[in-house]
Design an enzyme around this catalytic site. Structure first.
Site, PDB file in Angstrom:
ATOM      1  N   CYS A   1       0.832  -1.214   0.000  1.00 27.54           N
ATOM      2  CA  CYS A   1       0.000   0.000   0.000  1.00 27.54           C
ATOM      3  C   CYS A   1       0.863   1.259   0.000  1.00 27.54           C
ATOM      4  O   CYS A   1       0.348   2.366  -0.109  1.00 27.54           O
ATOM      5  CB  CYS A   1      -0.911   0.033   1.210  1.00 27.54           C
ATOM      6  SG  CYS A   1      -1.807  -1.488   1.479  1.00 27.54           S
TER       7      CYS A   1
ATOM      8  N   CYS B   1      -2.134   9.223   5.487  1.00 32.03           N
ATOM      9  CA  CYS B   1      -0.940   8.904   6.265  1.00 32.03           C
ATOM     10  C   CYS B   1      -1.185   9.115   7.764  1.00 32.03           C
ATOM     11  O   CYS B   1      -0.630   8.407   8.599  1.00 32.03           O
ATOM     12  CB  CYS B   1       0.248   9.765   5.826  1.00 32.03           C
ATOM     13  SG  CYS B   1       0.770   9.423   4.142  1.00 32.03           S
TER      14      CYS B   1
END
Lengths: 389, 155
Positions: free
Chosen positions: B35, B105
């Site tokens: 990912c 993130c």
């Protein structure tokens, strides 16, 4: 701080000689090339000269070269213009999975408008599968478009062979030579190229000017409609100074071609040798045999590309990444994906491109900093050689 | 001008609390290299349920590393309940903002913390209100690249 630009495939600085050639065409000789008085005729002459310079670099006749606003425009023009022109013959295009987005996204658009597109795959070394191209040809195929040099991994594609395949089946052949121009010898007639896209800013010319080579008799439909510039093939008042710069850059690229290829490949090979010798867990992507002289596409295992890019930037080094996280899209590089590189490794891939102003000291500076940065990021990383992916 | 603001760059260039605690009270791993980012968090929790130490290791881009660093700073010295109340939005705020495409993130850091606390709770037979409804196998990242399966907690 030392500044090391190592992204010549993204763009190049304009060479001084090129800028000097351009300058008078902003202020003194600013005429509209379509005007019939002296100012206009001077401007027209300057464009004629530039067309000759570019045509000479690629072995074309000057009247086969049309200036555009960019390489992307030349790609768009080709795809839209050829499919329109040959709509009665068929509606099928063959291209590859590793083309520039100027080709791929134009093809996607055309697919929404009734054109069928076959995207041929590549071998693990980044060269296109020739047999797949020939197998994909149908009686509806009107165009095969394969780039001359790939922008990410630098592989030089066998366009002469592909052109032969295309012509054997009566299909036109286009190549996107934006990365190829000035980096590998090109002779459009010998190589059997029917259409070819080019750009000035990759060969030390200015941004905002490109060109399409279109073999006499091809006559793709116009893409930009309006005035009768470029012999009626491309409307828009000419980017006069830009075109003059493109011509000068082409002339210099031709004179410098052999040296450029020799020097850049020597520096690039030195970079690859030093990086793979000093930093463990590195892989070079793409064949070394037929490759852009300045390109080194390297995977650093267990770390992510944007982190490497940012840390290199903090010490004055400019590189680019094919990794997902660096661009606005989160998709990993379509080129490395097509080559079968595992996604986790794609994330850790950096493209270095050296050019005419790169020195050996620059390479040493990059390798020294890169070794530290890779080690630092591997300390931070949650994956490593011991743990594995 | 710059891709990231000064705070983000500071936490990326000089990340706090990098490493791995030996014999941690809780360990959480979230994300995957496929990912593009994966964070590991180890925590120490004392008898008063206070998180006394946190260490992280992250494979990821600048904002993944910065978010990890910031998140560890935010939960050291907090009780487990307080740490569970930290949201990815707060991490982004403390960082002074992240580009829109990088917001996931901060989710990574938030989830990794919850994974570590979940591990701690499992091992020590504790229950926390902040973990109610927390599914260690959930995949909240809807922007996954192709081939990137739902990350979920890994130990």
């Amino acid at each position: 701080m030392r500044q090391v630009y190592m992204d010549y495939s993204a763009t190049t600085p304009v060479k001084k000689e090129v800028l000097d050639a351009m300058m008078p065409y902003f202020t003194e000789h600013f005429g509209n090339p379509s005007s019939l008085y002296t100012y206009g005729l001077e401007a027209k002459d300057a464009i004629t000269k530039a067309r000759g310079q570019l045509a000479h670099l690629i072995g074309a006749n000057p009247d086969e070269v049309y200036f555009t606003g960019s390489g992307s425009e030349a790609d768009n023009w080709t795809l839209f213009g050829v499919t329109d022109k040959l709509a009665k013959k068929g509606n099928h295009i063959i291209t590859t999975q590793i083309e520039h987005h100027a080709i791929l996204h134009s093809c996607e658009f055309l697919q929404k408008h009734g054109v069928d597109v076959t995207y041929v795959g590549v071998n693990p070394d980044g060269t296109v599968k020739l047999d797949e191209i020939e197998k994909a040809i149908t009686d509806k195929t009107v165009l095969i478009s394969v780039m001359l040099i790939n922008n990410e991994v630098g592989t030089i594609q066998p366009v002469k062979e592909i052109a032969e395949i295309a012509h054997k089946h009566g299909v036109l052949f286009h190549t996107d030579a934006v990365q190829g121009l000035g980096n590998t010898p090109i002779n459009v007639h010998e190589m059997g190229i029917d259409l070819m896209s080019m750009s000035a800013h990759k060969i030390y010319g200015p941004k905002g000017v490109g060109a399409l080579y279109m073999r006499k008799g091809v006559n793709a439909s116009n893409y930009l409609h309006g005035g009768a510039q470029e012999s009626g093939h491309r409307a828009s008042t000419e980017n006069l100074a830009g075109i003059v710069g493109f011509g000068k850059a082409a002339e210099m690229a031709e004179a410098n071609l052999e040296n450029h290829i020799k020097n850049c490949s020597a520096l690039r090979n030195y970079l690859i040798e030093q990086v793979t010798k000093t930093i463990p867990g590195t892989t070079v992507n793409g064949t070394m045999e037929h490759r852009h002289p300045g390109n080194a596409n390297i995977t650093f295992e267990y770390i992510e590309g944007e982190s490497i890019l940012l840390m290199l930037d903090s010490v004055g080094i400019s590189v680019s990444t094919g990794s997902a996280c660096s661009s606005k899209s989160l998709k990993p590089s379509h080129v490395l994906t097509a080559m079968g590189v595992p996604v986790e490794k794609i994330h850790g891939t950096i493209r270095f491109t050296v050019g005419d102003f790169t020195t050996k000291e620059d390479i040493d500076y990059v390798v020294e900093n890169l070794a530290k940065i890779v080690a630092r990021l591997r300390e931070i990383s949650s994956v490593n050689e011991k743990k594995g992916w | 001008m710059a891709l990231y603001n000064e705070t983000v760059m500071d936490h990326f260039m000089n990340p706090r609390n990098v490493g791995e605690i030996e014999n941690p009270d809780g360990k959480g791993v979230y994300g995957s290299p496929v990912c593009g980012d994966m964070m590991q968090i180890t925590i120490k929790v004392d008898d008063n349920d206070v998180i006394t130490d946190v260490k992280f290791k992250t494979f990821g881009c600048g904002s993944a590393i910065a978010s990890s660093s910031m998140a560890t700073e935010m939960i050291i010295g907090k009780t487990v309940d307080e740490a569970l109340a930290v949201t990815n939005k707060q991490i982004v705020e403390e960082l002074g903002g992240l580009p829109a495409v990088k917001l996931h993130c901060s989710v990574l850091a938030d989830h990794a913390i919850k994974c570590a606390i979940y591990d701690y709770a499992q091992k020590h037979g504790k229950t926390y209100k902040g973990l109610e409804g927390f599914d260690p196998n959930a995949d909240d990242d809807d922007e996954n690249p192709e081939g990137c399966e739902g990350p979920g907690c890994k130990a």
